[in-house]
Enzyme design. Structure first.
Site, PDB file in Angstrom:
ATOM      1  N   GLN A  63      54.823  40.033  66.831  1.00  0.00           N
ATOM      2  CA  GLN A  63      55.696  40.927  68.095  1.00  0.00           C
ATOM      3  C   GLN A  63      55.096  42.306  67.774  1.00  0.00           C
ATOM      4  O   GLN A  63      54.935  42.993  68.530  1.00  0.00           O
ATOM      5  CB  GLN A  63      56.974  40.386  68.111  1.00  0.00           C
ATOM      6  CG  GLN A  63      57.656  41.496  68.854  1.00  0.00           C
ATOM      7  CD  GLN A  63      59.263  40.903  69.271  1.00  0.00           C
ATOM      8  OE1 GLN A  63      59.421  40.165  69.889  1.00  0.00           O
ATOM      9  NE2 GLN A  63      60.114  41.711  68.613  1.00  0.00           N
ATOM     10  N   LEU A 114      73.937  39.238  67.815  1.00  0.00           N
ATOM     11  CA  LEU A 114      73.702  40.563  66.826  1.00  0.00           C
ATOM     12  C   LEU A 114      74.134  39.805  65.438  1.00  0.00           C
ATOM     13  O   LEU A 114      75.255  39.570  65.197  1.00  0.00           O
ATOM     14  CB  LEU A 114      74.074  41.722  67.047  1.00  0.00           C
ATOM     15  CG  LEU A 114      73.754  42.368  68.510  1.00  0.00           C
ATOM     16  CD1 LEU A 114      74.408  43.546  68.342  1.00  0.00           C
ATOM     17  CD2 LEU A 114      72.301  42.428  68.524  1.00  0.00           C
ATOM     18  N   MET A 121      67.910  40.613  72.164  1.00  0.00           N
ATOM     19  CA  MET A 121      68.205  39.445  72.742  1.00  0.00           C
ATOM     20  C   MET A 121      69.603  39.182  72.560  1.00  0.00           C
ATOM     21  O   MET A 121      70.295  38.085  72.836  1.00  0.00           O
ATOM     22  CB  MET A 121      67.374  38.328  72.687  1.00  0.00           C
ATOM     23  CG  MET A 121      65.954  38.741  73.026  1.00  0.00           C
ATOM     24  SD  MET A 121      65.014  37.143  73.633  1.00  0.00           S
ATOM     25  CE  MET A 121      65.168  36.214  72.265  1.00  0.00           C
ATOM     26  N   GLY A 122      70.334  40.017  71.866  1.00  0.00           N
ATOM     27  CA  GLY A 122      71.780  39.983  71.448  1.00  0.00           C
ATOM     28  C   GLY A 122      72.111  38.973  70.478  1.00  0.00           C
ATOM     29  O   GLY A 122      71.168  38.702  69.638  1.00  0.00           O
ATOM     30  N   LYS A 125      60.284  43.614  61.247  1.00  0.00           N
ATOM     31  CA  LYS A 125      59.022  43.325  60.578  1.00  0.00           C
ATOM     32  C   LYS A 125      59.063  41.559  60.428  1.00  0.00           C
ATOM     33  O   LYS A 125      58.100  40.988  60.596  1.00  0.00           O
ATOM     34  CB  LYS A 125      58.862  43.519  59.472  1.00  0.00           C
ATOM     35  CG  LYS A 125      58.318  45.138  58.931  1.00  0.00           C
ATOM     36  CD  LYS A 125      57.661  45.440  57.989  1.00  0.00           C
ATOM     37  CE  LYS A 125      57.448  46.955  57.528  1.00  0.00           C
ATOM     38  NZ  LYS A 125      56.818  47.102  56.211  1.00  0.00           N
ATOM     39  N   GLY A 140      70.947  41.745  60.306  1.00  0.00           N
ATOM     40  CA  GLY A 140      69.465  42.234  60.497  1.00  0.00           C
ATOM     41  C   GLY A 140      69.327  43.492  61.681  1.00  0.00           C
ATOM     42  O   GLY A 140      68.658  44.446  61.546  1.00  0.00           O
ATOM     43  N   HIS A 141      70.178  43.126  62.994  1.00  0.00           N
ATOM     44  CA  HIS A 141      69.948  43.958  63.941  1.00  0.00           C
ATOM     45  C   HIS A 141      70.705  45.036  63.579  1.00  0.00           C
ATOM     46  O   HIS A 141      70.221  46.335  63.913  1.00  0.00           O
ATOM     47  CB  HIS A 141      70.611  43.337  65.198  1.00  0.00           C
ATOM     48  CG  HIS A 141      70.257  42.043  65.937  1.00  0.00           C
ATOM     49  ND1 HIS A 141      70.684  40.660  65.668  1.00  0.00           N
ATOM     50  CD2 HIS A 141      68.953  41.725  66.526  1.00  0.00           C
ATOM     51  CE1 HIS A 141      69.900  39.966  66.091  1.00  0.00           C
ATOM     52  NE2 HIS A 141      68.795  40.639  66.488  1.00  0.00           N
ATOM     53  N   SER A 200      68.502  35.406  61.158  1.00  0.00           N
ATOM     54  CA  SER A 200      67.818  35.219  62.671  1.00  0.00           C
ATOM     55  C   SER A 200      69.263  34.571  63.445  1.00  0.00           C
ATOM     56  O   SER A 200      69.831  33.721  62.718  1.00  0.00           O
ATOM     57  CB  SER A 200      66.620  34.181  62.635  1.00  0.00           C
ATOM     58  OG  SER A 200      66.568  33.535  63.798  1.00  0.00           O
TER      59      SER A 200
END
Ligand code: PAF
Length: 275
Positions: free
Chosen positions: A148, A29, A26-27, A143, A32-33, A180
């Site tokens: 999800q 970033l 969802m951008g 994870k 982690g992304h 996050s």
């Protein structure tokens, strides 16, 4: 790297690609992304990252409007890592009102699902649409969003989608806080306290490894400790790693999952524990 907004252009471009590795986001970033995108880079010839804040998975009182949208900065971070950034508008993803949804089993109404009604239905529906558009060989999910990931694995298995799903370990700050996009909502004081969620999960893990007889007292102790420190706890729960089922007597692979609010910010985290 190519930035694509339109479905037609995406399909046309990807029809010429060999092995596609996909990271849906969802951008906004963070490291982690980028870790997920690096994993995709190692596994696919063409790396596609989607950036789409999906209205279907936000409840009426959630942060859809205020969710940070930072496309330009995201693209800068993805330079040299991704081949395609797919950033559709809401109208492009939903040219007509979405009346068909993925119907999920009862696990979607437990844990986070109990506090975010309809969230996983909206999430699974957009992920299925994205899978149909991108048609990846492999897709990578963090994870950190354990529930999800479990639901996506189930959807891929039961709908026979020819996609390998990879779960990537959670990236953490030095003090253990899971990275996050929502961490930026925390005040400096809350940010310091936030690391306590992961410490609590580790305490639960120690209790489990010490051979606890029953799970409920351990879960309650963790909840109480967090509440004493000012957290509003939604749940702390010990589940089986297998589909997040209630663990059986001789469970060997647990996961401790938790969601709690610090002020207005909702944080989730989890820790896998094996015997
Ligand atoms: O985890 C997320 O960022 C979102 O739930 C996802 C998988 C991109 C679907 O909107």
């Amino acid at each position: 790297m190519r930035l694509i907004h339109a479905v037609v252009e995406l399909r046309e471009y990807l029809s010429r690609q060999e092995r596609i590795a996909f990271v849906p986001t969802m951008g906004n970033l963070h490291e982690g992304h980028l870790q997920l995108v690096r994993m995709a880079r190692e596994r696919g010839a063409c790396v596609v990252v989607s950036i789409f804040v999906n209205p279907l998975q936000f409840g009426p009182n959630e942060d859809f409007d205020k969710y940070p949208r930072t496309l330009e900065a995201d693209c800068t971070k993805l330079q040299g890592l991704a081949d395609v950034v797919f950033a559709p508008s809401v109208d492009e993803m939903y040219p007509e009102p979405q009346t068909l949804y993925v119907e999920l089993p009862s696990i979607a109404n437990e844990l986070c699902g109990a506090f975010r009604p309809g969230h996983f239905r909206g999430m699974a529906t957009v992920v299925l649409k994205l899978f149909n558009l991108v048609q990846p060989d492999i897709a990578i999910f963090g994870k950190k969003d354990y529930q999800q990931l479990a639901i996506i694995r189930l959807m891929v298995t039961q709908f026979n989608l020819p996609i390998e799903i990879v779960g990537a370990e959670t990236s953490r700050a030095d003090d253990g806080l899971a990275l996050s996009s929502r961490n930026q909502y925390l005040s400096p004081g809350e940010r310091t306290e936030a690391a306590h969620l992961y410490r609590t999960l580790n305490e639960v893990a120690k209790d489990l490894q010490a051979g606890a007889e029953a799970l409920a007292p351990i879960e309650l102790k963790a909840r109480f400790n967090l509440e004493q420190r000012g957290w509003q706890v939604e749940y702390v729960s010990v589940r089986s790693q297998n589909g997040l089922a209630i663990p059986s007597q001789n469970e060997q692979k647990w996961v401790v999952v938790a969601a709690a609010r610090l002020g207005k910010t909702r944080l989730i985290d989890n820790l896998e524990v094996c015997l």
